[in-house]
Enzyme design. Structure first.
Site, PDB file in Angstrom:
ATOM      1  N   THR A  46      -2.317 -37.472  49.654  1.00 50.20           N
ATOM      2  CA  THR A  46      -1.030 -37.922  50.187  1.00 50.20           C
ATOM      3  C   THR A  46      -0.309 -38.803  49.174  1.00 50.20           C
ATOM      4  OG1 THR A  46       0.001 -39.331  51.890  1.00 50.20           O
ATOM      5  CG2 THR A  46      -2.261 -39.830  51.308  1.00 50.20           C
ATOM      6  N   ASP A  47       1.011 -38.850  49.260  1.00 52.77           N
ATOM      7  CA  ASP A  47       1.776 -39.763  48.406  1.00 52.77           C
ATOM      8  C   ASP A  47       1.499 -41.225  48.728  1.00 52.77           C
ATOM      9  OD1 ASP A  47       3.062 -39.794  50.883  1.00 52.77           O
ATOM     10  OD2 ASP A  47       5.076 -39.508  50.070  1.00 52.77           O
ATOM     11  N   GLU A  48       0.959 -41.492  49.921  1.00 50.97           N
ATOM     12  CA  GLU A  48       0.765 -42.871  50.353  1.00 50.97           C
ATOM     13  C   GLU A  48      -0.299 -43.608  49.545  1.00 50.97           C
ATOM     14  OE1 GLU A  48       0.782 -43.703  54.537  1.00 50.97           O
ATOM     15  OE2 GLU A  48       1.777 -41.803  54.999  1.00 50.97           O
ATOM     16  N   ALA A  78      -8.427 -34.066  58.087  1.00 49.00           N
ATOM     17  CA  ALA A  78      -8.290 -35.510  57.891  1.00 49.00           C
ATOM     18  C   ALA A  78      -7.704 -36.162  59.127  1.00 49.00           C
ATOM     19  CB  ALA A  78      -7.389 -35.804  56.690  1.00 49.00           C
ATOM     20  N   TYR A 124      -5.411 -45.847  56.523  1.00 49.07           N
ATOM     21  CA  TYR A 124      -5.301 -44.401  56.259  1.00 49.07           C
ATOM     22  C   TYR A 124      -5.221 -44.119  54.771  1.00 49.07           C
ATOM     23  CZ  TYR A 124      -2.808 -40.060  55.329  1.00 49.07           C
ATOM     24  OH  TYR A 124      -2.400 -38.856  54.793  1.00 49.07           O
ATOM     25  N   ASN A 184       5.393 -34.331  55.138  1.00 51.63           N
ATOM     26  CA  ASN A 184       5.667 -32.977  55.625  1.00 51.63           C
ATOM     27  C   ASN A 184       6.300 -33.021  57.006  1.00 51.63           C
ATOM     28  OD1 ASN A 184       4.059 -30.253  54.301  1.00 51.63           O
ATOM     29  ND2 ASN A 184       3.751 -32.248  53.351  1.00 51.63           N
ATOM     30  N   LYS A 225       4.023 -37.838  65.397  1.00 51.74           N
ATOM     31  CA  LYS A 225       4.698 -38.037  64.123  1.00 51.74           C
ATOM     32  C   LYS A 225       6.211 -38.179  64.317  1.00 51.74           C
ATOM     33  CE  LYS A 225       0.920 -37.967  61.750  1.00 51.74           C
ATOM     34  NZ  LYS A 225       0.618 -37.094  60.638  1.00 51.74           N
ATOM     35  N   LYS A 244      -7.829 -42.246  52.066  1.00 46.02           N
ATOM     36  CA  LYS A 244      -7.460 -41.095  51.243  1.00 46.02           C
ATOM     37  C   LYS A 244      -7.631 -41.405  49.755  1.00 46.02           C
ATOM     38  CE  LYS A 244      -6.039 -37.651  52.518  1.00 46.02           C
ATOM     39  NZ  LYS A 244      -6.743 -36.404  52.936  1.00 46.02           N
TER      40      LYS A 244
END
Length: 315
Positions: A117-119, A76, A138, A168, A177, A142
């Site tokens: 993802t939690d997003e 991704a 993004y 993570n 990041k 997802k």
């Protein structure tokens, strides 16, 4: 059991390969080796590597020829700032790439683990049944991919699950990041850019914990489109995280507050029905810091990237 790891040369994917090796499994790693996917991430692992694009029809032939039983998709585009700068790449990889893998699953019959993802939930504290409310290109990409997984389970009876980890961190995370960027810039005597007032909250989980939990899930999932949240249960603001990291490093982290990015979520917060243990945040930060100190060979070639150097790369 024959397992293929898509995006296995990336940050979480390579940690998952290591977890499979611990369990006596030699996976097939399929990766396009874009900027964040690197063969260096797979050093000292036992795997078969194939360079391929998850958007390419040739992926079907690869998976068919290798008679895979399970495919785990970590492949991704994942950096929010890059999605603001160039959202099209996130649609082609995260949405169209996922559809291509789902088509392969429909035709070939393998089980599919989709990494989300939690997003996708947006700013509200959410469980697995909460509505999706993405804020960035993004997370929108997802969320769209997640819905296609659900649709393929319902329409074609594809055997699949969706896994949504929280933020993570750990070894081999690309320097764009937040945590590796803070570590490396501090080691170099540079300031660390922080968006807005730095009070945005994130929930952190050590990457090796994520890999272990996903591997455990594969053994007990019903493969009927279930969603599994994997929160770290360690929510902290960005500025407080930097304070903790500075304590671990024994160095002052020089913070520079910069203009907030568009659509920036104030927090991510998930609940889960799963039971598991995780590495305490301070201990995980210590392990992460020590890895970057001991492995300059890995990150020094990468810090020319503009997303490492600039304070507001999306502009």
């Amino acid at each position: 059991m024959k397992i293929a790891v898509l995006g296995g040369a990336g940050f979480i994917g390579s940690a998952f390969v290591r977890e499979l090796n611990k369990r006596g499994i030699r996976p097939i790693v399929i990766d396009l080796l874009t900027y964040a996917g690197r063969v260096e991430n797979l050093k000292d692992t036992d795997h078969e590597f194939i360079k391929a694009d998850i958007r390419d029809q040739k992926l079907h032939d690869i998976l068919k020829d290798h008679k895979v039983d399970v495919v785990i998709n970590f492949a991704a585009e994942s950096h929010v700032d890059r999605s603001i700068y160039k959202p099209q790449d996130f649609v082609t990889t995260n949405v169209l790439g996922t559809i291509n893998v789902l088509e392969a699953s429909r035709l070939l019959g393998f089980r599919y683990v989709h990494i989300s993802t939690d997003e996708v939930y947006g700013e509200e504290c959410s469980d697995e049944d909460s509505p999706l409310n993405p804020s960035s290109p993004y997370s929108a990409a997802k969320a769209s991919a997640d819905l296609f997984v659900k649709a393929y389970v319902r329409t074609y009876s594809v055997n699949a699950i969706i896994v949504r980890p929280s933020n993570n961190y750990g070894p081999r995370q690309f320097p764009e990041k937040f945590i590796p960027k803070a570590i490396i810039r501090t080691l170099l005597g540079l300031h660390v850019p922080v968006y807005g007032n730095g009070k945005q909250e994130r929930d952190w989980i050590y990457v090796e914990d994520t890999a272990r939990i996903i591997a455990d899930l594969m053994e007990k999932a019903e493969w009927k489109g279930e969603v599994y949240n994997i929160p770290g249960g360690q929510r902290i603001s960005n500025v407080d995280l930097l304070r903790m990291l500075g304590e671990v490093m024994g160095k002052e982290i020089k913070v520079k507050f910069v203009s907030d990015r568009p659509g920036h979520d104030r927090r991510y917060c998930m609940d889960t029905r799963l039971k598991y243990s995780v590495t305490p945040l301070k201990e995980g930060l210590r392990r992460t810091y020590e890895w970057y100190v001991e492995n300059e060979w890995w990150w020094k070639p990468l810090i020319a990237d503009k997303f490492f150097k600039e304070d507001e790369p999306w502009r």
